[in-house]
Scaffold this motif. Structure first.
Motif, PDB file in Angstrom:
ATOM      1  N   ARG A 152       3.580 -11.523 -10.540  1.00 36.32           N
ATOM      2  CA  ARG A 152       2.621 -10.422 -10.684  1.00 36.32           C
ATOM      3  C   ARG A 152       2.427 -10.040 -12.143  1.00 36.32           C
ATOM      4  N   VAL A 153       3.528  -9.961 -12.901  1.00 37.46           N
ATOM      5  CA  VAL A 153       3.426  -9.535 -14.295  1.00 37.46           C
ATOM      6  C   VAL A 153       2.836 -10.643 -15.156  1.00 37.46           C
ATOM      7  N   SER A 154       3.206 -11.880 -14.893  1.00 33.34           N
ATOM      8  CA  SER A 154       2.717 -12.975 -15.726  1.00 33.34           C
ATOM      9  C   SER A 154       1.220 -13.206 -15.570  1.00 33.34           C
ATOM     10  N   SER A 155       0.617 -12.662 -14.513  1.00 36.35           N
ATOM     11  CA  SER A 155      -0.829 -12.805 -14.324  1.00 36.35           C
ATOM     12  C   SER A 155      -1.629 -11.912 -15.273  1.00 36.35           C
ATOM     13  N   LEU A 156      -0.974 -10.937 -15.909  1.00 40.56           N
ATOM     14  CA  LEU A 156      -1.661 -10.046 -16.844  1.00 40.56           C
ATOM     15  C   LEU A 156      -1.924 -10.752 -18.169  1.00 40.56           C
ATOM     16  N   GLN A 157      -3.005 -10.373 -18.839  1.00 40.34           N
ATOM     17  CA  GLN A 157      -3.368 -10.955 -20.131  1.00 40.34           C
ATOM     18  C   GLN A 157      -2.526 -10.344 -21.241  1.00 40.34           C
ATOM     19  N   GLY A 158      -2.081 -11.166 -22.197  1.00 37.53           N
ATOM     20  CA  GLY A 158      -1.378 -10.681 -23.375  1.00 37.53           C
ATOM     21  C   GLY A 158       0.136 -10.719 -23.284  1.00 37.53           C
ATOM     22  N   ILE A 159       0.690 -11.298 -22.228  1.00 38.48           N
ATOM     23  CA  ILE A 159       2.142 -11.368 -22.063  1.00 38.48           C
ATOM     24  C   ILE A 159       2.677 -12.538 -22.886  1.00 38.48           C
ATOM     25  N   ASP A 160       3.673 -12.270 -23.742  1.00 35.44           N
ATOM     26  CA  ASP A 160       4.323 -13.332 -24.504  1.00 35.44           C
ATOM     27  C   ASP A 160       5.597 -13.803 -23.821  1.00 35.44           C
ATOM     28  N   ASN A 183       0.635  -2.565 -11.766  1.00 39.04           N
ATOM     29  CA  ASN A 183       0.683  -3.828 -11.035  1.00 39.04           C
ATOM     30  C   ASN A 183       1.969  -3.962 -10.224  1.00 39.04           C
ATOM     31  N   LEU A 184       3.086  -3.499 -10.763  1.00 35.23           N
ATOM     32  CA  LEU A 184       4.370  -3.623 -10.074  1.00 35.23           C
ATOM     33  C   LEU A 184       4.573  -2.559  -9.002  1.00 35.23           C
ATOM     34  N   ARG A 185       4.033  -1.374  -9.192  1.00 36.01           N
ATOM     35  CA  ARG A 185       4.250  -0.277  -8.236  1.00 36.01           C
ATOM     36  C   ARG A 185       3.556  -0.511  -6.906  1.00 36.01           C
ATOM     37  N   LYS A 186       2.702  -1.511  -6.844  1.00 32.02           N
ATOM     38  CA  LYS A 186       2.086  -1.848  -5.562  1.00 32.02           C
ATOM     39  C   LYS A 186       3.129  -2.386  -4.584  1.00 32.02           C
ATOM     40  N   CYS A 187       4.235  -2.921  -5.120  1.00 29.44           N
ATOM     41  CA  CYS A 187       5.273  -3.508  -4.264  1.00 29.44           C
ATOM     42  C   CYS A 187       6.655  -2.889  -4.443  1.00 29.44           C
ATOM     43  N   TRP A 188       6.971  -2.371  -5.631  1.00 29.86           N
ATOM     44  CA  TRP A 188       8.329  -1.880  -5.907  1.00 29.86           C
ATOM     45  C   TRP A 188       8.283  -0.574  -6.670  1.00 29.86           C
ATOM     46  N   TYR A 189       9.341   0.208  -6.511  1.00 30.53           N
ATOM     47  CA  TYR A 189       9.501   1.420  -7.297  1.00 30.53           C
ATOM     48  C   TYR A 189       9.823   0.994  -8.727  1.00 30.53           C
ATOM     49  N   THR A 190       9.078   1.511  -9.707  1.00 33.17           N
ATOM     50  CA  THR A 190       9.213   1.085 -11.093  1.00 33.17           C
ATOM     51  C   THR A 190       9.257   2.302 -12.001  1.00 33.17           C
ATOM     52  N   GLU A 191      10.163   2.273 -12.984  1.00 28.75           N
ATOM     53  CA  GLU A 191      10.263   3.328 -13.991  1.00 28.75           C
ATOM     54  C   GLU A 191      10.154   2.705 -15.374  1.00 28.75           C
ATOM     55  N   ILE A 192       9.494   3.388 -16.297  1.00 30.60           N
ATOM     56  CA  ILE A 192       9.455   2.949 -17.688  1.00 30.60           C
ATOM     57  C   ILE A 192      10.687   3.512 -18.388  1.00 30.60           C
ATOM     58  N   LEU A 193      11.515   2.625 -18.944  1.00 31.72           N
ATOM     59  CA  LEU A 193      12.690   3.060 -19.684  1.00 31.72           C
ATOM     60  C   LEU A 193      12.379   3.219 -21.164  1.00 31.72           C
ATOM     61  N   SER A 194      11.647   2.251 -21.744  1.00 34.10           N
ATOM     62  CA  SER A 194      11.300   2.359 -23.160  1.00 34.10           C
ATOM     63  C   SER A 194      10.104   1.487 -23.480  1.00 34.10           C
ATOM     64  N   ASP A 240      16.299 -12.750  -4.996  1.00 34.31           N
ATOM     65  CA  ASP A 240      15.604 -13.671  -5.894  1.00 34.31           C
ATOM     66  C   ASP A 240      14.139 -13.875  -5.496  1.00 34.31           C
ATOM     67  N   LYS A 241      13.837 -13.731  -4.226  1.00 33.84           N
ATOM     68  CA  LYS A 241      12.446 -13.861  -3.777  1.00 33.84           C
ATOM     69  C   LYS A 241      11.591 -12.740  -4.379  1.00 33.84           C
ATOM     70  N   ALA A 242      12.122 -11.526  -4.372  1.00 35.90           N
ATOM     71  CA  ALA A 242      11.403 -10.398  -4.964  1.00 35.90           C
ATOM     72  C   ALA A 242      11.296 -10.582  -6.477  1.00 35.90           C
ATOM     73  N   LYS A 243      12.326 -11.135  -7.100  1.00 38.04           N
ATOM     74  CA  LYS A 243      12.309 -11.397  -8.540  1.00 38.04           C
ATOM     75  C   LYS A 243      11.184 -12.377  -8.886  1.00 38.04           C
ATOM     76  N   THR A 244      11.061 -13.443  -8.110  1.00 37.92           N
ATOM     77  CA  THR A 244      10.013 -14.440  -8.348  1.00 37.92           C
ATOM     78  C   THR A 244       8.630 -13.825  -8.168  1.00 37.92           C
ATOM     79  N   LYS A 245       8.480 -12.999  -7.149  1.00 38.27           N
ATOM     80  CA  LYS A 245       7.194 -12.349  -6.883  1.00 38.27           C
ATOM     81  C   LYS A 245       6.828 -11.377  -8.012  1.00 38.27           C
ATOM     82  N   ALA A 246       7.816 -10.630  -8.519  1.00 38.36           N
ATOM     83  CA  ALA A 246       7.563  -9.696  -9.618  1.00 38.36           C
ATOM     84  C   ALA A 246       7.172 -10.441 -10.886  1.00 38.36           C
ATOM     85  N   MET A 247       7.862 -11.544 -11.170  1.00 36.12           N
ATOM     86  CA  MET A 247       7.532 -12.347 -12.347  1.00 36.12           C
ATOM     87  C   MET A 247       6.098 -12.875 -12.246  1.00 36.12           C
TER      88      MET A 247
END
Length: 121
Positions: A26-34, A59-70, A17-24
């Protein structure tokens, strides 16, 4: 609703959950997120808004392995879900987790340094 709004689904390898909070954060700091949603069971992050998918992944790959699914429009028609196969999915999932953490090293030698070395071109 703007035509540029997208729904981006990412595979994000989070362990707690700590990593989940950190990821949220990082992403929420970007402009245009609804909206943001993380499914910890399937390890999927869903981002909706007017944002570039490359910026989200970068932004996420700086800390975690990330793949685009769709990547698609924000509104989707509801589809009928197909029943999941229980047997083979766990093996495939375990192999994918193993494969994502394995680093392969190749030994390269010049034929001039070692005349007995195997050379493939």
């Amino acid at each position: 609703m703007s035509a540029d709004k997208k729904k981006i689904v990412l595979k994000l390898y989070l362990h707690d959950d700590k990593a989940k909070t950190k990821a949220m954060a990082r992403v929420s700091s970007l402009q245009g997120i609804d909206s943001l949603a993380i499914d910890m069971n399937e390890q999927k992050l869903t981002v909706t808004g007017d944002v570039d998918p490359v910026d989200v992944v970068r932004n996420l790959r700086k800390c975690w392995y990330t793949e685009i699914l769709s990547v698609g429009p924000a509104k989707e028609e509801k589809k009928k879900e197909e029943p999941k196969k229980e047997g083979g999915d766990k093996k495939k999932e375990a192999y994918q987790d193993y494969k994502s953490h394995v680093t392969v090293y190749h030994c390269v030698q010049c034929a001039e340094e070692n005349p007995n070395a195997c050379v493939t071109c």
